[in-house]
Design a protein around this motif. Structure first.
Motif, short mmCIF file in Angstrom:
data_model
loop_
_atom_site.label_atom_id
_atom_site.label_comp_id
_atom_site.label_asym_id
_atom_site.label_seq_id
_atom_site.Cartn_x
_atom_site.Cartn_y
_atom_site.Cartn_z
N PRO A 34 -24.34 49.47 32.61
CA PRO A 34 -23.60 49.78 31.38
C PRO A 34 -24.02 51.07 30.66
O PRO A 34 -23.18 51.77 30.11
CB PRO A 34 -23.85 48.55 30.50
N ARG A 67 -13.36 43.93 34.26
CA ARG A 67 -14.36 44.05 33.19
C ARG A 67 -15.60 44.85 33.59
O ARG A 67 -16.48 45.06 32.77
CB ARG A 67 -14.79 42.66 32.75
N LYS A 77 -14.99 49.86 29.75
CA LYS A 77 -14.84 49.99 28.30
C LYS A 77 -13.56 50.76 27.95
O LYS A 77 -12.82 50.38 27.04
CB LYS A 77 -16.06 50.69 27.72
N GLN A 80 -10.52 48.58 28.53
CA GLN A 80 -10.35 47.63 27.43
C GLN A 80 -9.62 48.30 26.26
O GLN A 80 -8.72 47.71 25.66
CB GLN A 80 -11.71 47.10 26.99
#
Length: 88
Positions: A34, A67, A77, A80
């Motif tokens: 991440p 995801r 991200k 999203q």
């Protein structure tokens, strides 16, 4: 090598994935940690400049609500955020 992607609503392989840059290159760059922005940026750059199926990949990622990973030149991200904007 044949790469197949299946989802609950799609039990047939996504044939476009065989032509994807990530399928040709391989490696872990497509699913960076991440906070690993350097790896994510490297993967996004390859997607946006060398992938002939980038649009199909992006559509697939949005449709299947991915995801993790880099899809169509976007991080999870970013995907999203695109989904949120589309829903508004």
């Amino acid at each position: 090598m044949t790469i197949r992607v299946y989802t609950e609503d799609n039990l047939t392989p996504e044939t476009w994935i065989q032509d994807a840059a990530c399928a040709q290159i391989g490696g872990d760059a497509w699913f960076p940690e991440p906070k690993d922005e350097a790896t994510a940026n490297h993967a996004k750059r390859i997607c946006k400049t060398a992938c002939p199926v980038r649009e199909q990949c992006l559509e697939y990622a949005l449709r299947t609500r991915q995801r993790d990973g880099v899809w169509g030149g976007y991080t999870a991200k970013s995907l999203q955020a695109i989904r949120r904007r589309s829903a508004a």
